[in-house]
Structure formats: C-alpha cells, structure tokens
Design a protein around this motif. Structure first.
Motif, PDB file in Angstrom:
ATOM      1  N   GLY A  75       9.548 -10.130  -5.198  1.00  0.00           N
ATOM      2  CA  GLY A  75       8.712 -10.801  -6.185  1.00  0.00           C
ATOM      3  C   GLY A  75       7.959 -11.984  -5.600  1.00  0.00           C
ATOM      4  N   ALA A  76       8.648 -12.777  -4.772  1.00  0.00           N
ATOM      5  CA  ALA A  76       7.985 -13.926  -4.151  1.00  0.00           C
ATOM      6  C   ALA A  76       6.863 -13.477  -3.220  1.00  0.00           C
ATOM      7  N   LEU A  77       7.118 -12.431  -2.446  1.00  0.00           N
ATOM      8  CA  LEU A  77       6.079 -11.923  -1.538  1.00  0.00           C
ATOM      9  C   LEU A  77       4.901 -11.352  -2.313  1.00  0.00           C
ATOM     10  N   ALA A 129      -1.828   0.614  -2.979  1.00  0.00           N
ATOM     11  CA  ALA A 129      -1.578   1.081  -1.614  1.00  0.00           C
ATOM     12  C   ALA A 129      -0.105   0.921  -1.239  1.00  0.00           C
ATOM     13  N   VAL A 130       0.483  -0.203  -1.639  1.00  0.00           N
ATOM     14  CA  VAL A 130       1.914  -0.408  -1.373  1.00  0.00           C
ATOM     15  C   VAL A 130       2.745   0.628  -2.115  1.00  0.00           C
ATOM     16  N   MET A 131       2.351   0.984  -3.333  1.00  0.00           N
ATOM     17  CA  MET A 131       3.089   1.991  -4.093  1.00  0.00           C
ATOM     18  C   MET A 131       2.987   3.374  -3.452  1.00  0.00           C
ATOM     19  N   VAL A 132       1.830   3.705  -2.896  1.00  0.00           N
ATOM     20  CA  VAL A 132       1.701   4.975  -2.177  1.00  0.00           C
ATOM     21  C   VAL A 132       2.643   4.975  -0.972  1.00  0.00           C
ATOM     22  N   GLY A 133       2.687   3.845  -0.255  1.00  0.00           N
ATOM     23  CA  GLY A 133       3.619   3.740   0.860  1.00  0.00           C
ATOM     24  C   GLY A 133       5.064   3.872   0.412  1.00  0.00           C
ATOM     25  N   ALA A 177       8.973  -2.382  -5.045  1.00  0.00           N
ATOM     26  CA  ALA A 177       8.706  -2.302  -6.488  1.00  0.00           C
ATOM     27  C   ALA A 177       8.509  -3.694  -7.085  1.00  0.00           C
ATOM     28  N   MET A 178       9.362  -4.644  -6.714  1.00  0.00           N
ATOM     29  CA  MET A 178       9.229  -5.996  -7.248  1.00  0.00           C
ATOM     30  C   MET A 178       8.008  -6.700  -6.685  1.00  0.00           C
ATOM     31  N   PHE A 179       7.601  -6.349  -5.473  1.00  0.00           N
ATOM     32  CA  PHE A 179       6.369  -6.875  -4.889  1.00  0.00           C
ATOM     33  C   PHE A 179       5.196  -6.616  -5.837  1.00  0.00           C
ATOM     34  N   ALA A 180       5.087  -5.385  -6.313  1.00  0.00           N
ATOM     35  CA  ALA A 180       3.985  -5.032  -7.209  1.00  0.00           C
ATOM     36  C   ALA A 180       4.212  -5.573  -8.615  1.00  0.00           C
ATOM     37  N   THR A 181       5.442  -5.521  -9.111  1.00  0.00           N
ATOM     38  CA  THR A 181       5.731  -5.949 -10.480  1.00  0.00           C
ATOM     39  C   THR A 181       5.383  -7.416 -10.704  1.00  0.00           C
ATOM     40  N   VAL A 182       5.948  -8.285  -9.862  1.00  0.00           N
ATOM     41  CA  VAL A 182       5.740  -9.723 -10.044  1.00  0.00           C
ATOM     42  C   VAL A 182       4.342 -10.132  -9.598  1.00  0.00           C
ATOM     43  N   GLY A 183       3.865  -9.526  -8.506  1.00  0.00           N
ATOM     44  CA  GLY A 183       2.544  -9.877  -8.008  1.00  0.00           C
ATOM     45  C   GLY A 183       1.440  -9.632  -9.012  1.00  0.00           C
ATOM     46  N   VAL A 214       3.943  -0.072 -15.170  1.00  0.00           N
ATOM     47  CA  VAL A 214       5.269  -0.625 -15.463  1.00  0.00           C
ATOM     48  C   VAL A 214       6.286   0.500 -15.644  1.00  0.00           C
ATOM     49  N   GLY A 215       5.909   1.560 -16.370  1.00  0.00           N
ATOM     50  CA  GLY A 215       6.822   2.685 -16.552  1.00  0.00           C
ATOM     51  C   GLY A 215       7.216   3.320 -15.235  1.00  0.00           C
ATOM     52  N   GLY A 216       6.239   3.553 -14.355  1.00  0.00           N
ATOM     53  CA  GLY A 216       6.554   4.136 -13.055  1.00  0.00           C
ATOM     54  C   GLY A 216       7.452   3.247 -12.226  1.00  0.00           C
ATOM     55  N   LEU A 217       7.181   1.937 -12.236  1.00  0.00           N
ATOM     56  CA  LEU A 217       7.980   1.009 -11.437  1.00  0.00           C
ATOM     57  C   LEU A 217       9.416   0.915 -11.938  1.00  0.00           C
TER      58      LEU A 217
END
Length: 551
Positions: free
Chosen positions: A426-428, A509-513, A297-303, A388-391
C-alpha cells in the motif's frame, strides 16, 4: 457433551467455530476502520486541539505507522505466548486507548494515544487471522473463513469515513473513538468461552508446571523486534513522505535506512535458532508467492484509492460525506467476485482463479483510463467496482493459499508477514502511482496552460500551489475573478483526471504482471501447500483428546 473444538483434529468445524469467527471479526472491522475514520473528524479535532500542521499529519499517520511496524513482532509474540492471550490483551489496550483518545486534551496526547491504538491493533490483526488457521482445518471451510476475513478488513477501511460522518452529524469528534468500546467489551467477555488458546508447539511443550512451561518456551528476541519495528517504520514513513511531498533528501534517507535495517533483520533471522520470521517458509512458492501477490494487489488498491476519493470530491464536486457514501458502491463488486472466486477455487487451481482476478482488476483499470471530468458518476463507480472485485478475489485466495501453507504453530508469524506485505504494498502504491499522477498534473499545469492573469493575480507561493495539486488550484480559484477562477479549476480538473488515467495504466500493467505471476509461478501450489503445512496438532492449552465439536 464436550465444550471444545476440532482445532486439534482435521474434522469439520461446527457452529461454535463459526460463532467464534463472528466474534473475532468485530475487532478486525474496528481496527481497519480506525485507519480511515479520522478523515472527516480532523477538522473538528483541529478546531478543538489546535494542532500545528506537523502535529495534524502525525495524528492521522501515527496509528498506521505503529500498526505496520509492530505486526511482525506481535505475530511472533502470539505464536509464543498464545494467540488468544494476545487478542485479549490487544482488545484491552485498544479499548483503553479509545477512551483516552476520545478525551484527549492536547494534540501531543492524541498523537501518543494513536500510537497505543496502533499497538492494540497490531496485537489484534495477525492473531485473528492466525486463529482462523487453527479453528478451520478443512480447506473449504478455511477458504470461506478467510474470504470473510478479507471482506471485513477491506470493508472496514471503506466504512471508516461513512461511520465518522454519521457520528459527527450528532456527536462530538471523540465519538469516533468511543464506538470501539462495545465491540472490545464483547470481545473480552466472549473470546475466553468461544476461542481455544493456541500457540507454537515448542512454546507449549512438555512442561509439568506453569513455571516450567514458561521456561521451555521459545525465547523472544527483543533485538529482532526492535529491528523489525525500526525497519518498517522508517521505510513506510519515507515512502509516504515521498508520495506526499515528492522526492527530497529526508524521505529518501528514511527509505534507505529502512532497507538497511531490513537487511540486518533478515541476516539476524538466518542465524537464530528460533527466528521471528521463518525464512525457509517465506522461500516456499506456496507461501512466499501469495505474499508477493498480495503486495502487488495492495499496491494497486491503495495507490488508486487516493485518486478515486479526490475525483469524487474535487472533480465531481461531491461533499466529503456524499463521496464516502458513493465510495461504498464498488463494494458491490466484492459481494459478487469474492464468493464466485471461492466457488471456482473448489473446481480448479486457485492460481488460475487468482490470475483471473488480477485480469479482472486490469480490465477495471483499463476502463478507468477512459474517465473524463464530465463522465457520468456511474461510469467511474462501475470501473471501480470491477477492479475492486478482481483485487479482493485475488487477495482472498492469496491469503488462503499462504495461510494453508503455514504450519499451525507458525500461524501468527505467517499472518503478520502477510499483513506487513500488504502495508508495504500500500505504501509503495501511494508513492509510485501518486508520483505518476502528480508528475502528469504538474506537466499539464505548466505556465502556458493557465490564463496569463493567474501569475500576476496570485502571489508566487499560491501560484506554485496551483501547479502542484488540485486542492491548491481549488483554493486559488476562489481568490480569482469568477471567470478566471472557473478556467483555472477546469484546467486543473482536466490535468488531475489525465494524471489519474495514466496512473491507472500503471496499475493495470502491474495487475497484468501479477496475473502472469499467478498463472506461471503459483500454479500447483494449492495441493503442495496442504502437504507441506499439514494440520497436525500444534500443542496448545487443550489436550489432544478434547476434540468434540458442538454442532
């Protein structure tokens, strides 16, 4: 009437616990705000202190580096010496460092004080989440408390630039630090009266005197603390530098060193009688699974946050303050999604609701792929509100699942592992998604995409900057004839938006995973978490008989 809590009995929390939660949210809001509050202030800091380019980067990054590096150490320390003590100590350090930062007279001094702020923040963050675990034993109440905690943390990061902009309109740059003082003072005054002490059972067990109690506590392993700090610092530093400048030997070496040190740290934990991280707990689906979901989740949020900010400012032409205000609009998705997720989680398996949150986020990222340079502002902000709401819905339930699976006497370490996972994710996200966007931008800005006169009108280094970043293109466009500059800027904006769209594909794609992971791996962990963790008394400073609740 007894002036204590139900924190040692599985009853419902009363009014006093909820007031205590409100007090604990004050430092969390400010600690998360400090991650982003310097974004607007840095030009004023640069004018006053005249830092070099390297010093300016360290002024911005030092706080986050130290905060991430010390989370695990502070979580374990809170379990041993007491989480309330650590909150009070962290508030004192954070307040003192805020004053020192406001009146820093050199760039080096400000960098050092930002490190102290990170130390105070690392003491505060896991302790606030761990105290929730010990204040709220009822699953429904704990779920609501964790929802509030997650919302405050994410809101603080968004509020940082807005608060900074408002303060800088009326005061000098040091005011962005002094705003911390009233909340920290309030925390120091109220926490001793509102929040009971809690620590691990073996750290508070069966000693007849204070000296005996200190002697009986679990040993604190300084070598493990140093290893965790070094591993996280070097890894996150390497990933951020990779995201900022692209692949280079230095960042790659830092990432490799961080991974090696992390491996040594894990091997050491396996051999210790009292490890800083409970690897057996981390191996449980009910705890390790939500931690991994939070990383995604943080991967997508910060990225994607970096793309959204640049799109609003550099593509839509908003001022920094206007962009900060408009970036609060996606928070409306949180206001709807988080309570809805909490209600649904009471009626069905939390894993399904988490998976639904990730699917919702994937839909938002899919929407984001349709954005163009001339898209209406509402179109972009609606897409952001959806993802953002979903995450946040998924992260709230992941935090709740993991915290519920952790034994109360390991709540500090468990909270630290959760938050360290968020920092790594987040860093990733910045590195991977940022690299995708940068690669597409560079490809679209190849020589044949630019007017022929650009290469001849600009020095080689400036022309290279045009091909590397949208900011470089905007700066170069100002030096070109009006018509040529407008053409360069339009091409750069198209290239950036194209890169943002493909980065959104990656995030989706990451969120689907993550959704598949939640549906398949985390199914059934809600009930198992409760049975494995239990809510037995953990042995703190209050006697088990003191279980009255002030209603």
């Amino acid at each position: 009437m007894e002036n204590s809590y139900a924190s040692h009995a599985p009853g419902l929390a009363g009014r006093k616990e909820w007031i205590a939660l409100g007090v604990l949210m004050l430092p969390l809001l400010l600690v998360s705000m400090d991650i982003s509050i310097l974004y607007f202030a840095i030009p004023y800091v640069s004018q006053d202190l005249e830092p070099s380019a390297t010093q300016q980067l360290w002024i911005l990054d030092m706080y986050g580096f130290v905060l991430a590096g010390l989370l695990i150490t502070m979580g374990a320390l809170g379990d041993r010496i007491g989480r309330r003590k650590l909150v009070l100590g962290g508030a004192a350090v954070f307040g003192a460092a805020s004053v020192a930062a406001a009146y820093a007279h050199s760039a080096d001094a400000l960098i050092g004080v930002r490190a102290l702020l990170g130390l105070g923040g690392a003491a505060l963050m896991p302790s606030t989440l761990a105290l929730i675990r010990n204040l709220f034993h009822d699953a429904k109440q704990r779920g609501r408390a964790v929802t509030i905690w997650t919302g405050v943390m994410t809101t603080g990061i968004s509020l940082g630039p807005v608060v900074s902009g408002l303060l800088l309109e009326h005061f000098w740059w040091g005011s962005v630090f002094l705003i911390n003082l009233p909340a920290m003072a309030l925390l120091l005054v109220l926490v001793p009266f509102l929040v009971p002490e809690s620590r691990s059972a073996s750290s508070a067990s069966s000693a007849p005197s204070a000296a005996g109690a200190a002697a009986s506590r679990e040993p604190f392993d300084l070598v493990s603390a140093a290893l965790s700090l070094a591993a996280l610092l070097t890894f996150i530093y390497g990933v951020k530098e990779w995201a900022r400048h692209g692949f280079a030997p230095g960042p790659a070496l830092a990432v490799a060193v961080g991974l090696v040190l992390g491996h040594v740290f894990v091997r050491r934990q396996k051999r210790l009688a009292h490890p800083m991280i409970d690897l057996e707990l981390l191996g449980r689906r009910a705890f390790g699974g939500p931690v991994f979901a939070n990383v995604l989740a943080m991967f997508a949020t910060v990225g994607m946050a970096v793309f959204l900010t640049q799109y609003l400012q550099s593509v839509k032409g908003l001022s920094p303050f206007e962009a900060a205000l408009w970036s609060l609009v996606p928070a409306s998705g949180v206001l709807v999604a988080a309570p809805t997720a909490a209600i649904l989680a009471q009626r069905t398996d939390r894993a399904y609701v988490m998976g639904g949150g990730f699917v919702f986020a994937a839909a938002g990222f899919c929407w984001l792929t349709r954005i163009r340079t001339d898209s209406a502002l509402w179109f972009c902000l609606t897409a952001a509100a959806i993802y953002v709401g979903g995450l946040v819905a998924a992260m709230t339930l992941a935090n709740e699942l993991a915290l519920g699976a952790a034994p109360p006497d390991r709540a500090g370490s468990a909270a630290a592992v959760l938050e360290s996972g968020q920092e790594l994710g987040g860093a990733l996200g910045m590195a991977v998604l940022g690299s995708v966007g940068a690669a597409i931008y560079s490809r679209d800005m190849a020589d044949d995409a630019l007017p022929a006169e650009v290469s001849t009108a600009l020095p080689g280094g400036v022309a290279d900057a045009v091909r590397e970043t949208l900011g470089g293109a905007a700066a170069a466009a100002a030096r070109l004839p009006e018509e040529t500059g407008a053409g360069v800027l339009a091409t750069a904006r198209d290239a950036f938006t194209h890169g943002m769209g493909l980065a959104s594909v990656g995030a989706g794609a990451v969120m689907v995973g993550a959704a598949v992971f939640s549906f398949v791996v985390l199914r059934g962990t809600s009930e198992r978490a409760t049975s494995e963790a239990g809510d037995a008394p953990e042995g703190g400073d209050l006697a088990p008989a003191q279980t009255g609740v002030l209603q």
